[in-house]
Design an enzyme around this catalytic site. Sequence first.
Site, mmCIF file in Angstrom:
data_model
loop_
_atom_site.group_PDB
_atom_site.id
_atom_site.type_symbol
_atom_site.label_atom_id
_atom_site.label_comp_id
_atom_site.label_asym_id
_atom_site.label_seq_id
_atom_site.Cartn_x
_atom_site.Cartn_y
_atom_site.Cartn_z
ATOM 1 N N SER A 1 70.452 15.065 -5.572
ATOM 2 C CA SER A 1 68.988 15.035 -5.738
ATOM 3 C C SER A 1 68.334 14.773 -4.399
ATOM 4 O O SER A 1 68.996 14.349 -3.439
ATOM 5 C CB SER A 1 68.611 13.903 -6.696
ATOM 6 O OG SER A 1 68.745 12.660 -6.014
ATOM 7 N N ASP A 2 67.039 15.001 -4.328
ATOM 8 C CA ASP A 2 66.331 14.512 -3.162
ATOM 9 C C ASP A 2 66.139 12.997 -3.337
ATOM 10 O O ASP A 2 66.438 12.438 -4.387
ATOM 11 C CB ASP A 2 64.984 15.252 -2.996
ATOM 12 C CG ASP A 2 64.494 15.195 -1.558
ATOM 13 O OD1 ASP A 2 63.745 16.081 -1.150
ATOM 14 O OD2 ASP A 2 64.894 14.259 -0.831
ATOM 15 N N TRP A 3 65.616 12.369 -2.290
ATOM 16 C CA TRP A 3 65.545 10.911 -2.246
ATOM 17 C C TRP A 3 64.875 10.323 -3.485
ATOM 18 O O TRP A 3 63.678 10.516 -3.707
ATOM 19 C CB TRP A 3 64.776 10.463 -0.995
ATOM 20 C CG TRP A 3 64.792 9.000 -0.750
ATOM 21 C CD1 TRP A 3 64.012 8.058 -1.361
ATOM 22 C CD2 TRP A 3 65.625 8.275 0.168
ATOM 23 N NE1 TRP A 3 64.309 6.814 -0.877
ATOM 24 C CE2 TRP A 3 65.288 6.907 0.068
ATOM 25 C CE3 TRP A 3 66.614 8.633 1.094
ATOM 26 C CZ2 TRP A 3 65.910 5.914 0.818
ATOM 27 C CZ3 TRP A 3 67.224 7.648 1.841
ATOM 28 C CH2 TRP A 3 66.890 6.307 1.700
ATOM 29 N N ALA A 4 65.657 9.662 -4.328
ATOM 30 C CA ALA A 4 65.160 8.952 -5.516
ATOM 31 C C ALA A 4 64.450 9.882 -6.491
ATOM 32 O O ALA A 4 63.686 9.442 -7.357
ATOM 33 C CB ALA A 4 64.243 7.805 -5.126
ATOM 34 N N ALA A 5 64.716 11.177 -6.402
ATOM 35 C CA ALA A 5 64.011 12.138 -7.272
ATOM 36 C C ALA A 5 64.340 11.906 -8.746
ATOM 37 O O ALA A 5 63.521 12.194 -9.618
ATOM 38 C CB ALA A 5 64.362 13.556 -6.857
#
Length: 720
Positions: free
Chosen positions: A273-277
């Site tokens: 995932s992207d950061w904390a997505a």
Amino acid sequence: MGYDYTQWDEEVEKLLSRMTLREKIGQLNQIPEPKGREQIEAYKEKLRRGEIGSIILASSATAGNDQKRNIDIDLCNELQRTAVEEGPCGIPLLYGRDVIHGHHTVFPVPLAQAASFHPELVEACCRDTAREAAAESVHWTFAPMLDLCRDPRWGRVIEGWGEDPFLASVMGRACVRGFQGADPADEDSLLTCAKHYVGYGASEGGRDYHRTEIADYTLFNYYLPAFRAAVEAGTGTVMSAFNEISGQPVTSSRKYLTDILRGWLGFEGFVVSDWAAVQMLVRCGVAEDRVGCAKLSVLAGLDMDMVSGCYAENLEDLVKKGEIPEEAIDLAVRRILRVKWAKGLFERPYCRPRAAARKKHLDDARVLAAESMVLLKNEGVLPLKKGMKIALLGPFVREKRSLLGSWTLDYDLSDVKSLLEAMQERVGKEELGLCSDETGLFDNMAETVRQADVVLLALGESWETTGERRSVSDLALPASQRELIRRARALGKPLVGIFFCGRPLAMEGAAEFLDAALYAWHGGTKTAEAVCDILWGEANPSGRAPMTFPRRTGHIPLYYNVTSSGNFVNGYYGEEVYPCYVDSPASPAYPFGFGLSYTSFAYGEIQAERLRLSLDEFLAGEEFRLTVEVKNTGDRDGKETVQLYVHDRTASRMRPLRELKAFQKPFIRRGETAELTFCLGAPQLGFYTEQGSYIVETGVFDIYIGENCLTENKISIRLV
Ligand code: GLC
């Protein structure tokens, strides 16, 4: 396929069969680097329980904007030793970092690299970068960013390859080859991460993180081709994007992460995932809580949770309650373990610190910077002649940090020269008259400027207005710089604008007052030297616009591969029977593919072996073979970016007025002629339907071969 990740399946199954559910879930969990040594023991405890699969060597969501932190190689090896020697299954950690366009040696921002139209050089520079970063514990870079973007207000436009899917595909393939090399397990290779899958560059208004509305027809034909190229080149990973598409967050969408990415594109690596997505799904309104976030994402096909912790906290319970099958966890673990085997981590888990060939890398950086620069205007002023008296003005005269651009974490500023320093190495004090990095041009300066033979203006935008969370609402050059141009113009001296920018700016109010304009971009460590190479003619500019330069912000979105209007208002191509705007022409300041040289090139008529083929013959592999002669008609050797565009005149769907489908960049000596051949097959003449089927239809195709997308050098071929 560029790499067969399933070759490791035997080893993977053996390992998987020994893992507990908690240890499997640990592999899906990526956490940030420890903030300090006081956290080490807690990290080691997690590793001893098998609760961490990967560490991102970043401590915040906007690594590209923060002050750089060097990598602690010893710490990385220390934690790796705990994972391998004390972890329950001895599975090595995967270290990831945003190594986007350089490491200690910084190359031009990717958008500038796209302007080089030189994929082999881009590949070589990615290889240089991999060598530097891999020597410092990095296994995996979160690059290439492949977001197609038509809106330069978006700060992250600098990280991509512009508005064209073909150019982005060519460059994305070059990056994967460069970073991963012939074998991602090589000690000097980095695993790649094709991101941000998919459509992030279509954020409404260029506002970062905002919603996107992308119909499947547009997705298949514009936004997905670059990801197809990266998958075919063998990228080990893909990163899910923050954005939603028409109401579906990509991070929790089975349609995008499984049906299209795995089914249609055939991707076999893993998705991070992207950061904390993952946790953001609550704010997106598709999950009630973190449990829901974890469930939706893992069932959609998201394999690794970047730093949110939702997977680590909730997946075990979800499996035990029967809300998700353990098979869904096994599937994700398999993909991650395949990639860890492919990276060679089980054979060589530790980093062997070693010096990199910085001199070669810096030389490559200078060549790529020069090849990326775009000469937008030149009315007989450039190249400069030896002995000319120069006045050097503008806010970028002494600038260094901005030349590196955003998304560079490990730059070495000691390698960077300002434009003034680079020029002082070239010319003596008697030639380099007034130098001022003042933004104003004050009366006391005017007399000195009048004594100069030429005025150079060092202009541009700060690196801090580009990158993540750094969109702008106004693309105009800062008012103070436009005022400087006007005041300098009034002094009546030849005026050269040098633009140190990350994105295409709106050129109205700037370019028209200049005699020459060189777009130097945020060109990396060697920007200033490369500018001097071009100013004095040691390098003949050959960069071409990878994205349209608008006249003004209000014209955005403005892109070349646009479909025709039923009315006579194809503003991009200058057709305005009814004006698109009552207050300004809608044509670009500089179109896609545009760029000047110090020499000139003449194109011959396009020759075709045949002008028609039956559809059956064509689909069976017969091709149209076109040739064109390009003559260097000037007095200097140079490279020409010969571009081939297709216009499918009549089809079952509206097709763009021009689509770049091939390009070549021959070096042609002055007075000589190059004969170039282009072969057109199904990949060049077909398109995807909204169901994702690739089709080729009969009809007439106008083929343009020329110096940019507005060329009228055309031949028509037909499929019957
Ligand atoms: C950031 C970016 C992404 C980057 C990741 C890790 O928010 O969106 O491009 O790779 O987080 O730093």
